[in-house]
Design a protein around this motif. Sequence first.
Motif, PDB file in Angstrom:
ATOM      1  N   GLU A  52     -22.199 -10.800  -5.553  1.00 11.97           N
ATOM      2  CA  GLU A  52     -22.675  -9.646  -4.487  1.00 11.97           C
ATOM      3  C   GLU A  52     -23.865  -8.893  -5.482  1.00 11.97           C
ATOM      4  O   GLU A  52     -24.204 -10.240  -5.969  1.00 11.97           O
ATOM      5  N   GLU A  53     -24.569  -8.774  -5.229  1.00 16.40           N
ATOM      6  CA  GLU A  53     -26.028  -8.926  -5.635  1.00 16.40           C
ATOM      7  C   GLU A  53     -25.831  -8.382  -7.433  1.00 16.40           C
ATOM      8  O   GLU A  53     -26.978  -8.845  -7.864  1.00 16.40           O
ATOM      9  N   ALA A  54     -24.850  -8.433  -8.047  1.00 13.73           N
ATOM     10  CA  ALA A  54     -25.140  -8.574  -9.389  1.00 13.73           C
ATOM     11  C   ALA A  54     -23.745  -9.786 -10.041  1.00 13.73           C
ATOM     12  O   ALA A  54     -23.944 -10.871 -11.222  1.00 13.73           O
ATOM     13  N   GLU A  55     -23.590 -10.914  -8.797  1.00 15.05           N
ATOM     14  CA  GLU A  55     -22.592 -11.757  -9.357  1.00 15.05           C
ATOM     15  C   GLU A  55     -23.301 -13.100  -9.038  1.00 15.05           C
ATOM     16  O   GLU A  55     -23.416 -12.964  -7.465  1.00 15.05           O
ATOM     17  N   TYR A 104     -13.852 -33.748 -12.482  1.00 11.69           N
ATOM     18  CA  TYR A 104     -13.375 -32.025 -11.904  1.00 11.69           C
ATOM     19  C   TYR A 104     -14.497 -31.697 -10.715  1.00 11.69           C
ATOM     20  O   TYR A 104     -16.194 -31.844 -11.376  1.00 11.69           O
ATOM     21  N   ILE A 105     -14.539 -30.555 -10.803  1.00 11.99           N
ATOM     22  CA  ILE A 105     -14.962 -29.616 -10.295  1.00 11.99           C
ATOM     23  C   ILE A 105     -14.371 -28.487 -11.144  1.00 11.99           C
ATOM     24  O   ILE A 105     -13.681 -27.805 -11.039  1.00 11.99           O
ATOM     25  N   GLY A 106     -15.597 -27.622 -11.761  1.00 17.32           N
ATOM     26  CA  GLY A 106     -15.662 -26.694 -12.284  1.00 17.32           C
ATOM     27  C   GLY A 106     -15.954 -25.029 -11.477  1.00 17.32           C
ATOM     28  O   GLY A 106     -16.872 -25.279 -10.674  1.00 17.32           O
ATOM     29  N   LEU A 107     -15.527 -24.513 -11.824  1.00 13.51           N
ATOM     30  CA  LEU A 107     -16.282 -22.788 -11.644  1.00 13.51           C
ATOM     31  C   LEU A 107     -16.881 -22.050 -13.025  1.00 13.51           C
ATOM     32  O   LEU A 107     -15.632 -21.594 -13.855  1.00 13.51           O
ATOM     33  N   ALA A 108     -17.557 -21.610 -12.367  1.00 19.92           N
ATOM     34  CA  ALA A 108     -18.267 -20.423 -13.574  1.00 19.92           C
ATOM     35  C   ALA A 108     -19.061 -19.265 -12.909  1.00 19.92           C
ATOM     36  O   ALA A 108     -19.384 -19.559 -11.979  1.00 19.92           O
ATOM     37  N   TYR A 109     -18.483 -18.075 -13.646  1.00 19.38           N
ATOM     38  CA  TYR A 109     -19.028 -16.872 -12.904  1.00 19.38           C
ATOM     39  C   TYR A 109     -20.299 -16.528 -13.744  1.00 19.38           C
ATOM     40  O   TYR A 109     -19.898 -16.479 -15.095  1.00 19.38           O
ATOM     41  N   GLY A 110     -21.388 -15.972 -12.854  1.00 15.28           N
ATOM     42  CA  GLY A 110     -22.468 -15.140 -13.888  1.00 15.28           C
ATOM     43  C   GLY A 110     -22.450 -14.030 -13.290  1.00 15.28           C
ATOM     44  O   GLY A 110     -22.849 -13.338 -12.178  1.00 15.28           O
ATOM     45  N   SER A 115     -36.304  -6.252 -19.267  1.00 21.54           N
ATOM     46  CA  SER A 115     -35.969  -8.064 -18.978  1.00 21.54           C
ATOM     47  C   SER A 115     -34.195  -7.939 -18.469  1.00 21.54           C
ATOM     48  O   SER A 115     -33.837  -7.504 -18.336  1.00 21.54           O
ATOM     49  N   ALA A 116     -33.808  -9.363 -17.623  1.00 20.43           N
ATOM     50  CA  ALA A 116     -32.875  -9.577 -17.584  1.00 20.43           C
ATOM     51  C   ALA A 116     -32.405 -10.791 -17.683  1.00 20.43           C
ATOM     52  O   ALA A 116     -32.800 -11.960 -17.748  1.00 20.43           O
ATOM     53  N   TYR A 117     -30.942 -11.611 -17.886  1.00 19.28           N
ATOM     54  CA  TYR A 117     -30.611 -12.786 -18.315  1.00 19.28           C
ATOM     55  C   TYR A 117     -28.966 -12.481 -17.055  1.00 19.28           C
ATOM     56  O   TYR A 117     -28.472 -11.924 -17.596  1.00 19.28           O
ATOM     57  N   LEU A 118     -28.523 -13.960 -17.697  1.00 22.33           N
ATOM     58  CA  LEU A 118     -27.220 -14.311 -16.529  1.00 22.33           C
ATOM     59  C   LEU A 118     -26.678 -14.911 -17.695  1.00 22.33           C
ATOM     60  O   LEU A 118     -26.481 -15.998 -18.500  1.00 22.33           O
ATOM     61  N   GLU A 119     -25.017 -13.636 -17.661  1.00 20.86           N
ATOM     62  CA  GLU A 119     -24.166 -13.871 -19.057  1.00 20.86           C
ATOM     63  C   GLU A 119     -23.388 -14.483 -17.557  1.00 20.86           C
ATOM     64  O   GLU A 119     -22.368 -14.487 -17.102  1.00 20.86           O
TER      65      GLU A 119
END
Length: 102
Positions: free
Chosen positions: A57-60, A71-77, A86-90
């Motif tokens: 979505e717009e912010a994720e 392995y394959i991992g999954l991370a959310y930002g 300013s912006a940063y990605l968590e």
Amino acid sequence: VSCFGAHYSMGAIVLYLDQPTERIGRTMRPLLMPDALYEYMGTVPNVVFPCGVIDKEEAEVRIYYGAADAYIGLAYGRFRKTKYNSAYLEITKYQNDSLFDI
């Protein structure tokens, strides 16, 4: 370099859409680093590398990444704004005992 020796981490750059040779900015620190056991131990230890990003979505964003070539991992930002406009990605890694084995 970590106590496990050299490691491979993931960073990012932001480019202008109409001028992709012009850089807007880049991350000062890695977005993802090997810090879980499944990222340290595998065919190629101490490695995380991006495999794909989905703009949820717009912010994720969702970042699928390889870990130790095993392995394959999954991370959310999630993009966050600072008080300096300013912006940063968590980034948060998805924790699951049943990771996909390559």
